[in-house]
Design a protein around this motif. Structure first.
Motif, PDB file in Angstrom:
ATOM      1  N   VAL A  56       0.630  -1.113   0.130  1.00 34.04           N
ATOM      2  CA  VAL A  56      -0.065   0.098   0.087  1.00 34.04           C
ATOM      3  C   VAL A  56       0.527   1.697   0.440  1.00 34.04           C
ATOM      4  O   VAL A  56       1.666   1.312   1.069  1.00 34.04           O
ATOM      5  CB  VAL A  56      -1.177   0.109   1.706  1.00 34.04           C
ATOM      6  N   LEU A  57       0.480   2.061  -1.457  1.00 35.01           N
ATOM      7  CA  LEU A  57       1.839   3.208  -0.997  1.00 35.01           C
ATOM      8  C   LEU A  57       0.533   4.143  -1.137  1.00 35.01           C
ATOM      9  O   LEU A  57      -0.813   4.765  -1.218  1.00 35.01           O
ATOM     10  CB  LEU A  57       1.917   3.108  -2.880  1.00 35.01           C
ATOM     11  N   PRO A  58       1.190   5.841  -0.323  1.00 35.78           N
ATOM     12  CA  PRO A  58       0.425   7.173  -0.653  1.00 35.78           C
ATOM     13  C   PRO A  58      -0.151   7.345  -1.983  1.00 35.78           C
ATOM     14  O   PRO A  58       0.482   7.215  -2.533  1.00 35.78           O
ATOM     15  CB  PRO A  58       1.283   7.576   0.213  1.00 35.78           C
ATOM     16  N   GLY A  59      -1.124   7.730  -1.406  1.00 41.41           N
ATOM     17  CA  GLY A  59      -2.350   8.002  -2.892  1.00 41.41           C
ATOM     18  C   GLY A  59      -2.606   9.534  -2.035  1.00 41.41           C
ATOM     19  O   GLY A  59      -2.333  10.578  -1.940  1.00 41.41           O
ATOM     20  N   LEU A  60      -4.142   9.251  -3.268  1.00 41.13           N
ATOM     21  CA  LEU A  60      -4.476  10.619  -2.620  1.00 41.13           C
ATOM     22  C   LEU A  60      -5.374  10.211  -1.224  1.00 41.13           C
ATOM     23  O   LEU A  60      -5.544   9.322  -0.899  1.00 41.13           O
ATOM     24  CB  LEU A  60      -5.973  10.566  -4.008  1.00 41.13           C
ATOM     25  N   PRO A  61      -5.576  11.567  -0.398  1.00 38.94           N
ATOM     26  CA  PRO A  61      -6.605  10.701   0.620  1.00 38.94           C
ATOM     27  C   PRO A  61      -7.351  10.670   0.694  1.00 38.94           C
ATOM     28  O   PRO A  61      -8.656   9.834  -0.209  1.00 38.94           O
ATOM     29  CB  PRO A  61      -7.468  12.853   1.155  1.00 38.94           C
ATOM     30  N   ARG A  62      -7.157   8.869   1.476  1.00 34.53           N
ATOM     31  CA  ARG A  62      -7.849   8.066   1.795  1.00 34.53           C
ATOM     32  C   ARG A  62      -7.909   7.110   0.865  1.00 34.53           C
ATOM     33  O   ARG A  62      -9.257   6.468   0.335  1.00 34.53           O
ATOM     34  CB  ARG A  62      -9.490   8.068   2.512  1.00 34.53           C
ATOM     35  N   MET A  63      -7.264   7.127  -0.020  1.00 36.89           N
ATOM     36  CA  MET A  63      -7.344   6.456  -1.301  1.00 36.89           C
ATOM     37  C   MET A  63      -5.986   6.164  -1.733  1.00 36.89           C
ATOM     38  O   MET A  63      -5.557   6.188  -2.995  1.00 36.89           O
ATOM     39  CB  MET A  63      -7.512   6.805  -2.937  1.00 36.89           C
ATOM     40  N   ALA A 121      -1.321  -3.959 -10.455  1.00 35.21           N
ATOM     41  CA  ALA A 121      -2.660  -2.222  -9.705  1.00 35.21           C
ATOM     42  C   ALA A 121      -3.496  -3.751  -8.539  1.00 35.21           C
ATOM     43  O   ALA A 121      -4.033  -4.868  -8.953  1.00 35.21           O
ATOM     44  CB  ALA A 121      -3.322  -2.160 -11.164  1.00 35.21           C
ATOM     45  N   GLY A 122      -3.950  -3.004  -7.624  1.00 36.65           N
ATOM     46  CA  GLY A 122      -4.440  -3.420  -6.517  1.00 36.65           C
ATOM     47  C   GLY A 122      -5.968  -2.654  -6.504  1.00 36.65           C
ATOM     48  O   GLY A 122      -6.728  -2.688  -6.024  1.00 36.65           O
ATOM     49  N   ASP A 123      -5.737  -1.641  -7.371  1.00 33.71           N
ATOM     50  CA  ASP A 123      -7.075  -0.508  -6.996  1.00 33.71           C
ATOM     51  C   ASP A 123      -7.361  -0.010  -8.812  1.00 33.71           C
ATOM     52  O   ASP A 123      -6.576  -0.371  -9.400  1.00 33.71           O
ATOM     53  CB  ASP A 123      -7.116   0.317  -6.079  1.00 33.71           C
ATOM     54  N   TRP A 124      -8.485   0.678  -8.550  1.00 36.06           N
ATOM     55  CA  TRP A 124      -8.458   1.865  -9.933  1.00 36.06           C
ATOM     56  C   TRP A 124      -8.044   2.554  -9.851  1.00 36.06           C
ATOM     57  O   TRP A 124      -7.053   3.246 -11.567  1.00 36.06           O
ATOM     58  CB  TRP A 124     -10.427   1.822  -9.814  1.00 36.06           C
ATOM     59  N   ILE A 125      -7.317   3.506  -9.595  1.00 42.13           N
ATOM     60  CA  ILE A 125      -6.526   4.106  -9.125  1.00 42.13           C
ATOM     61  C   ILE A 125      -5.235   3.807 -10.041  1.00 42.13           C
ATOM     62  O   ILE A 125      -4.918   4.028 -11.289  1.00 42.13           O
ATOM     63  CB  ILE A 125      -6.581   5.067  -8.815  1.00 42.13           C
ATOM     64  N   THR A 126      -4.595   3.588  -9.533  1.00 42.03           N
ATOM     65  CA  THR A 126      -3.567   2.704  -9.927  1.00 42.03           C
ATOM     66  C   THR A 126      -3.645   2.109 -11.533  1.00 42.03           C
ATOM     67  O   THR A 126      -2.967   1.972 -12.344  1.00 42.03           O
ATOM     68  CB  THR A 126      -2.915   1.638  -8.895  1.00 42.03           C
ATOM     69  N   LEU A 127      -4.660   0.773 -11.819  1.00 43.39           N
ATOM     70  CA  LEU A 127      -4.800   0.278 -13.024  1.00 43.39           C
ATOM     71  C   LEU A 127      -5.092   1.676 -14.135  1.00 43.39           C
ATOM     72  O   LEU A 127      -4.270   1.847 -14.841  1.00 43.39           O
ATOM     73  CB  LEU A 127      -5.972  -0.169 -12.912  1.00 43.39           C
TER      74      LEU A 127
END
Length: 176
Positions: A56-63, A121-127
């Motif tokens: 898990v990497l830092p991204g958007l707040p709560r995302m 990718a484990g989430d839509w934003i990363t994908l």
């Protein structure tokens, strides 16, 4: 897990090094993809038996941005690394006399890093971010010899076709 990060970071950092240093881009590229390949094979070995890995990497707040590997994604990560290694070995000889070798190897390694990010990718934003980087690096690779007749137009057409096809991906993600 650090293997997940290494699979993406090794080719990405090698591509940046090839662009910045501009010396021995073939050796830098093969080293970067070799490290990424070793990490992908180690991840594949670690996921046998149904084990999973997640980063898990830092991204958007709560995302946060999530990279995850299960046995199937580890197989694809290893496959991407193996094919990329073969392509770069061939390209080392094919591009030997080209003065823009650093740009070529940097772009190919950006493509490989983006492809690995897409696979893991484990989430839509990363994908979506990985998908966009693949499209951008494809455009750069198609237009690599931009001085030749017809190449800029072909790169632009390919970019526009893929952008229009991306709408289906965006709609699908929106529906989900």
């Amino acid at each position: 897990m650090t293997l997940l990060a290494l699979i993406i970071a090794a080719p990405l950092l090698a591509g940046l090094a090839a662009l910045v240093l501009r010396r021995a881009p073939e050796a830098i590229a093969l080293t970067g993809i070799g490290i990424g390949l070793a990490a992908a094979l180690a991840l594949l070995a670690g996921t046998f038996g149904g084990n999973a890995a997640q980063l898990v990497l830092p991204g958007l707040p709560r995302m946060p941005l999530i990279l995850s590997a299960e046995p199937l994604t580890a197989v694809f990560a290893a496959l991407v690394a193996i094919v990329a290694f073969g392509v770069l070995v061939y390209a080392a000889g094919y591009m030997r006399a080209d003065p823009d070798r650093p740009r070529f190897f940097g772009t190919v390694l950006l493509f490989v890093a983006a492809m690995q990010a897409l696979v893991l990718a484990g989430d839509w934003i990363t994908l979506l971010a990985a998908w966009e980087l693949i499209g951008f690096s494809s455009y750069l690779l198609i237009g690599f010899w931009h001085g030749r007749a017809g190449v800029p137009g072909a790169a632009t057409r390919a970019f526009l076709y893929t952008r229009s096809a991306d709408l289906g991906l965006y709609l699908g993600i929106f529906v989900l």
